[in-house]
Design an enzyme around this catalytic site. Structure first.
Site, PDB file in Angstrom:
ATOM      1  N   LYS A   1      29.276 -10.512   7.642  1.00 15.80           N
ATOM      2  CA  LYS A   1      30.112 -11.688   7.908  1.00 15.80           C
ATOM      3  C   LYS A   1      30.393 -12.442   6.610  1.00 15.80           C
ATOM      4  O   LYS A   1      29.468 -12.810   5.872  1.00 15.80           O
ATOM      5  CB  LYS A   1      29.400 -12.590   8.917  1.00 15.80           C
ATOM      6  CG  LYS A   1      30.216 -13.782   9.408  1.00 15.80           C
ATOM      7  CD  LYS A   1      29.457 -14.485  10.522  1.00 15.80           C
ATOM      8  CE  LYS A   1      30.210 -15.662  11.099  1.00 15.80           C
ATOM      9  NZ  LYS A   1      29.490 -16.288  12.228  1.00 15.80           N
TER      10      LYS A   1
ATOM     11  N   GLU B   1      28.550 -11.270  19.376  1.00 17.57           N
ATOM     12  CA  GLU B   1      27.813 -11.590  18.162  1.00 17.57           C
ATOM     13  C   GLU B   1      26.334 -11.869  18.449  1.00 17.57           C
ATOM     14  O   GLU B   1      26.003 -12.578  19.397  1.00 17.57           O
ATOM     15  CB  GLU B   1      28.441 -12.818  17.489  1.00 17.57           C
ATOM     16  CG  GLU B   1      27.789 -13.184  16.160  1.00 17.57           C
ATOM     17  CD  GLU B   1      28.372 -14.450  15.538  1.00 17.57           C
ATOM     18  OE1 GLU B   1      28.161 -14.650  14.332  1.00 17.57           O
ATOM     19  OE2 GLU B   1      29.018 -15.232  16.263  1.00 17.57           O
TER      20      GLU B   1
ATOM     21  N   CYS C   1      33.116 -13.421  14.275  1.00 15.91           N
ATOM     22  CA  CYS C   1      33.244 -14.822  14.705  1.00 15.91           C
ATOM     23  C   CYS C   1      34.049 -15.709  13.758  1.00 15.91           C
ATOM     24  O   CYS C   1      35.270 -15.688  13.789  1.00 15.91           O
ATOM     25  CB  CYS C   1      31.863 -15.408  14.978  1.00 15.91           C
ATOM     26  SG  CYS C   1      31.908 -16.894  16.037  1.00 15.91           S
TER      27      CYS C   1
END
Length: 294
Positions: free
Chosen positions: A116, A43, A153
């Site tokens: 995300k 990331e 993540c």
């Protein structure tokens, strides 16, 4: 069998973005020459993890998509004939930014993007200051090596996200990651957190009958504000099979460049043994859309 050679880079990062990009390019070249067909990066791999502080100056790190990084990694993808999963700080418009994964096809084109969806806001992880939650939904990205369920993540803690990817035909669940230890926690608590992080993702593999690839960064990054002792990223990048079995686990403190071979068709056999998708009670899950059930 349909074998896929997956390469990943577990690296430390520095404040020198040019150096980070150079090392990433060298790593991608090496993995491709060793036979990797799909390469996954961690990331926000171009820079330090800047979310340790709330600093408007850090927005200068963001870039449009398409933009400089998609050109840079697209050229590498085309040169070596590999699919690359990147993780970028996207400037969508003035004042509007996302934490965005971009998948580059082996001809250098953009195969797809994922913004995300789950954005944390914890000490040393002030991501809500920087990132607007994604609005592209959970949809696999079609590539020449298969349908990739790419998330980022904090998304890796949510079984709903993994399930939605699986229900749309994802063949792999992929999580570029930046997570580490809080220095004030005890050693025992740190290990519980790291183990939980891996366990929940292996659970996604089992529940969906799909391999999981999680690529984390490694090394210590200081807190520019000095309010904390910084983050010790715990590495432990791993690949799990469709029954949650650990196929490879990286070091907690060293950089690694790894290739793992997966039989993508094995997921079909696992789902025949454990037909979880068949036995889902979709008629009884309406309350899952509620924040909390009183």
């Amino acid at each position: 069998m349909r074998e896929l050679k997956i390469g990943f880079l577990q690296q430390h990062n520095t404040a020198d973005t040019k150096n980070n990009l150079l090392r990433l390019a060298e790593g991608i070249s090496d993995l491709a020459k060793r036979g990797a067909q799909l390469i996954v990066l961690q990331e926000l791999h171009n820079s330090l993890y800047f979310c340790q502080t709330e600093d408007v100056g850090n927005f200068d790190l963001a870039e449009p998509i398409p933009g400089p990084s998609t050109r840079f990694f697209g050229e590498l993808a085309k040169e070596f004939g590999v699919v690359i999963v990147t993780s970028l700080f996207e400037k969508r418009a003035p004042g509007l930014y996302h934490n965005t994964a971009v998948v580059l096809e082996k001809d250098g084109s953009i195969a797809g993007t994922y913004r995300k969806m789950h954005i944390p806001d914890d000490p040393a992880y002030y991501e809500k200051f920087y990132f607007t939650p994604g609005d592209l939904g959970f949809h696999p990205i079609e590539t020449s090596v298969g349908k990739l369920g790419v998330m980022v993540c904090w998304d890796q803690w949510y079984p709903e996200a993994a399930r939605l990817m699986a229900l749309q035909g994802a063949e792999l669940l992929i999580y570029p990651t930046a997570i580490g230890y809080e220095s004030s926690d005890t050693t025992e608590e740190q290990q519980r957190q790291r183990t939980a992080w891996q366990t929940v993702q292996r659970g996604h593999a089992v529940a969906n009958g799909l391999p999981v690839i999680a690529v984390n960064r490694v090394g210590h990054e200081p807190d520019p504000s000095g309010q904390t002792n910084g983050i010790q990223f715990w590495g432990t990048s791993f690949v799990a099979g469709p029954q949650g079995e650990l196929i490879y686990e990286a070091s907690t403190d060293e950089e690694e460049s790894i290739i793992v071979e997966l039989d993508i068709e094995h997921s079909e056999q696992v789902r025949r043994w454990w037909p979880f998708l068949r036995d889902r009670r979709t008629d009884e899950y309406q309350d899952i859309l509620k924040r909390y059930i009183d």
